[in-house]
Design a protein around this motif. Structure first.
Motif, short mmCIF file in Angstrom:
data_model
loop_
_atom_site.label_atom_id
_atom_site.label_comp_id
_atom_site.label_asym_id
_atom_site.label_seq_id
_atom_site.Cartn_x
_atom_site.Cartn_y
_atom_site.Cartn_z
N ASP A 11 7.79 -4.40 11.08
CA ASP A 11 8.32 -5.74 10.82
C ASP A 11 7.20 -6.77 10.82
O ASP A 11 7.46 -7.98 10.76
N ARG A 52 16.31 -5.04 7.89
CA ARG A 52 16.05 -6.32 8.57
C ARG A 52 15.16 -7.09 7.61
O ARG A 52 14.21 -6.52 7.05
N ARG A 99 11.37 -6.37 6.88
CA ARG A 99 11.01 -5.02 7.39
C ARG A 99 10.52 -4.14 6.26
O ARG A 99 11.13 -4.08 5.19
#
Ligand SMILES: O=C(O)CCC(=O)C(=O)O
Ligand SMILES: [Fe+2]
Length: 329
Positions: free
Chosen positions: A116, A274, A277
């Motif tokens: 991330d 996400r 990500r």
């Protein structure tokens, strides 16, 4: 590699061992002192056999139902911020054999990496904005819309159009959009090289490189069926290293739509999308995967993949100077 069944059986057996009645020799040691060894024996042994039987049956039931459909492990949950989470998998033979022919491009390891920290929030926002603006020029009627930034292919209805043949594409997409793409692509290329132990300059961007927008609409064509398990090397011939950049959040922007690796140890390993990500993995059969059907909301992602084979290399996407005359609208 050991199967998940074996691992679970062993783990449960150890855990359950302490719950089982003590063995005859252990019982003997704990008998109160002074009592005759040969004193009257109650009907206890029968009870013990029965209890043991029930316990063993219980353990077997747990093992059977726990492993029948495999188990699921989260490689990356949406709510966590993952710096660098790697999982190595033995390279498949065919994949390894194919890459041997490309010097500098043979991976030191196969597997996956999730991070991330590679792509910033503003880069993810900029790319999401490109996807939204570009896709507004068309869109599938089924559940999956793709926009290939290199070729300009965009789902429309049940077909595809080429946005670079539309005058409106120039108003919608700007030069800076392509700069953002290139910056992010280069970061991912370096990270792929670093993680898998190959020289970034021996990796070439390959087609298709595309944004995807997935929702719960019923599929109308085969292109809308994004949920089938597959191997990228087979689906997209030129792929050697696949990367995915997620542009929306699982559980917030959409439900369903998790990415799932189907592993040989009877385990599914999930990556929950996400925003920002990046997930990257070797594209061979060591990484069979699928995307769960989105059940509500909209899921955006960008696929950026690399080949070791120069004949499949593509240039970084750019906005064509102007549409060919005969195609002007
Ligand atoms: O969007 C994803 O998470 C993966 C899509 C995929 O597997 C593919 O396009 O081959
Ligand atoms: Fe895939």
């Amino acid at each position: 590699m050991e199967t998940g069944v074996k691992q679970i059986k062993r783990k449960d057996a150890t855990k359950e061992k302490s719950k089982l009645p003590k063995t005859a020799s252990e019982e003997k040691e704990s008998e109160p002192k002074g009592k005759s060894k040969y004193g009257p024996m109650p009907s206890f042994p029968y009870q013990r056999v029965f209890t043991r039987g029930i316990l063993i049956l219980g353990v077997l039931t747990v093992v059977y139902f726990g492993t029948k459909d495999g188990r699921e492990v989260a490689l990356a949950k949406q709510k966590e911020v993952v710096h660098h989470r790697a999982q190595d998998i033995t390279c498949s033979d065919d994949y390894k054999a194919e890459l041997e022919t490309f010097s500098g491009c043979v991976p030191k390891r196969c597997g996956r990496l999730v991070s991330d920290k590679l792509v910033s929030g503003s880069e993810a926002d900029a790319l999401l904005s490109i996807a939204k603006r570009g896709m507004a020029l068309g869109g599938s009627q089924g559940g999956a819309t793709i926009l290939d930034l290199h070729s300009g292919a965009l789902s429309q209805g049940k077909n595809f159009i080429n946005i670079y043949q539309l005058n409106s594409a120039k108003e919608v997409l700007k030069k800076t959009d392509f700069t953002f793409y290139k910056v992010v692509k280069t970061k991912i290329q370096n990270a792929v090289g670093h993680h898998f132990g190959v020289q970034p300059q021996s990796l070439y961007l390959t087609h298709p490189t595309f944004f995807s927008r997935l929702n719960a609409a019923p599929a109308l064509t085969i292109h809308d069926e994004y949920w089938h398990p597959h191997i990228d090397k087979e689906t997209y011939e030129s792929f050697h290293y696949t990367s995915l950049l997620y542009l929306a959040d699982y559980g917030r922007d959409f439900q369903g739509g998790r990415f799932v690796f189907i592993d040989g140890d009877n385990t599914n390993r999930t990556v929950e999308p996400r925003k920002g990500r990046v997930s990257m993995f070797t594209s061979g059969s060591e990484n069979v995967h699928y995307v769960e059907r989105v059940t509500s909301g909209t899921r955006y992602a960008l696929t950026v993949s690399f080949t070791c084979d120069q004949k499949y290399a593509i240039d970084d996407p750019t906005l064509p100077p102007s549409p060919p005359k005969e195609l002007k609208q």
